[in-house]
Scaffold this motif. Structure first.
Motif, PDB file in Angstrom:
ATOM      1  N   CYS A  86       0.819  -1.221   0.000  1.00  0.00           N
ATOM      2  CA  CYS A  86       0.000   0.000   0.000  1.00  0.00           C
ATOM      3  C   CYS A  86       0.852   1.270   0.000  1.00  0.00           C
ATOM      4  CB  CYS A  86      -0.935   0.003   1.209  1.00  0.00           C
ATOM      5  SG  CYS A  86      -2.252  -1.226   1.133  1.00  0.00           S
ATOM      6  N   LYS A  87       2.056   1.217   0.555  1.00  0.00           N
ATOM      7  CA  LYS A  87       2.998   2.339   0.543  1.00  0.00           C
ATOM      8  C   LYS A  87       2.394   3.620   1.101  1.00  0.00           C
ATOM      9  CE  LYS A  87       5.670   0.539  -3.352  1.00  0.00           C
ATOM     10  NZ  LYS A  87       6.174   0.778  -4.736  1.00  0.00           N
ATOM     11  N   ARG A  88       1.743   3.510   2.245  1.00  0.00           N
ATOM     12  CA  ARG A  88       1.205   4.707   2.900  1.00  0.00           C
ATOM     13  C   ARG A  88       2.336   5.502   3.549  1.00  0.00           C
ATOM     14  NH1 ARG A  88      -4.294   4.297   4.058  1.00  0.00           N
ATOM     15  NH2 ARG A  88      -4.135   6.520   4.530  1.00  0.00           N
ATOM     16  N   LYS A  89       2.179   6.822   3.572  1.00  0.00           N
ATOM     17  CA  LYS A  89       3.165   7.691   4.210  1.00  0.00           C
ATOM     18  C   LYS A  89       2.458   8.510   5.279  1.00  0.00           C
ATOM     19  CE  LYS A  89       6.592  11.324   3.380  1.00  0.00           C
ATOM     20  NZ  LYS A  89       7.203  12.232   2.377  1.00  0.00           N
ATOM     21  N   TRP A  90       2.774   8.233   6.527  1.00  0.00           N
ATOM     22  CA  TRP A  90       2.106   8.881   7.654  1.00  0.00           C
ATOM     23  C   TRP A  90       3.038   9.918   8.288  1.00  0.00           C
ATOM     24  CZ3 TRP A  90      -2.908   7.432   8.548  1.00  0.00           C
ATOM     25  CH2 TRP A  90      -3.328   6.244   7.939  1.00  0.00           C
TER      26      TRP A  90
END
Length: 293
Positions: A86-90
């Motif tokens: 998913c490669k989410r960046k938080w």
């Protein structure tokens, strides 16, 4: 969680279905509703600095997310693989600290509404500095307060102002004649241009408290299609509610923002919407009717 509602056969599902569920879990976006905290109930926002709270919602259900951290992949290998895909960046954000500090930082001019703030020694409110994690590529920042001009103005000098992609602003039923963002267009333009990454702006209306509808009308309003953030298009709401289109305060706010940004170098998508699930709550809180998707 109620044990009777627990599901114990997850691992018996086909892998494709399990992966789809993990993907939904990790890809779902959040609604970060910033509003004055309970400590600000008796504070004059024109003379004192407000303290803020952030209520995090799952916009698909309107359920409040109490854990401000990102969804954890530390469940099993299968979940970890989907999470990495998913490669989410938080990004950790402290709204409760950044917004009050921005008002008093001196990094930019204050509008006339806050002249007394600039000339008065201010003790910043003590706040809980636990960060809230935001994925700016997917999440919506919702400035929701009866008098949100101080929070709106402070956006221009927060350290993360250039990261905001989607912003929603509540238009109150009552407010100061020269309030930001609901008055003169120059401050609107100045703030929004400082938010260099902003792509879409939602101008949000909340139905009047105490508005009476027939059971059929209320049912039809509840069935209106929501967008991905849980809002209803303004025109759809007016049609179902049987209201005249001359809600002047709200229309003036929308026109003022449109006018301010009409010749801006960067075009921002502006939409008028209604937060029909909004519930009246004690000061310092935000809540929506829980919905089943």
């Amino acid at each position: 969680m109620d044990p009777s509602r627990s599901f114990h056969q997850f691992n018996d599902l086909p892998k494709e279905l399990r992966n789809s569920i993990w993907e939904y879990h990790f890809q779902s976006h959040r609604l970060h509703v910033v509003h004055p905290g309970p400590q600000s109930e008796n504070i004059n926002s024109m003379k004192e600095v407000l303290s803020y709270s952030c209520t995090i919602l799952d916009p698909a259900t309107n359920i409040i997310i109490k854990d401000a951290r990102p969804p954890s992949p530390a469940i099993n290998r299968e979940a970890l693989e989907v999470f990495q895909w998913c490669k989410r960046k938080w990004t950790p954000i402290t709204f409760t600290k950044d917004l009050p500090e921005s008002v008093t930082s001196g990094r930019g001019r204050l509008p006339p509404q806050f002249a007394q703030l600039a000339s008065t020694k201010i003790n910043l409110p003590k706040v809980n500095d636990r960060p809230i994690y935001v994925d700016w590529s997917r999440d919506l920042l919702y400035i929701c307060a009866a008098h949100s001009e101080q929070a709106f103005w402070s956006l221009r000098s927060t350290p993360w102002r250039g990261d905001v992609r989607s912003l929603a602003l509540l238009v109150p039923h009552t407010g100061f004649a020269g309030a930001i963002p609901f008055g003169a267009s120059a401050p609107i333009r100045e703030v929004l241009e400082c938010m260099s990454g902003l792509e879409e702006l939602f101008i949000v209306f909340i139905p009047h408290e105490g508005t009476k509808h027939s059971p059929t009308t209320s049912e039809n309003i509840a069935k209106l299609k929501r967008d991905m953030h849980g809002f209803v298009p303004y025109v759809s709401y007016l049609k179902e509610a049987g209201l005249a289109t001359s809600l002047m305060l709200y229309n003036r706010a929308a026109m003022s923002i449109n006018k301010a940004m009409s010749d801006a170098p960067k075009k921002i998508k502006i939409e008028k919407v209604v937060d029909v699930d909004y519930l009246t709550t004690p000061f310092g809180h935000y809540k929506r009717n829980v919905r089943v998707p």
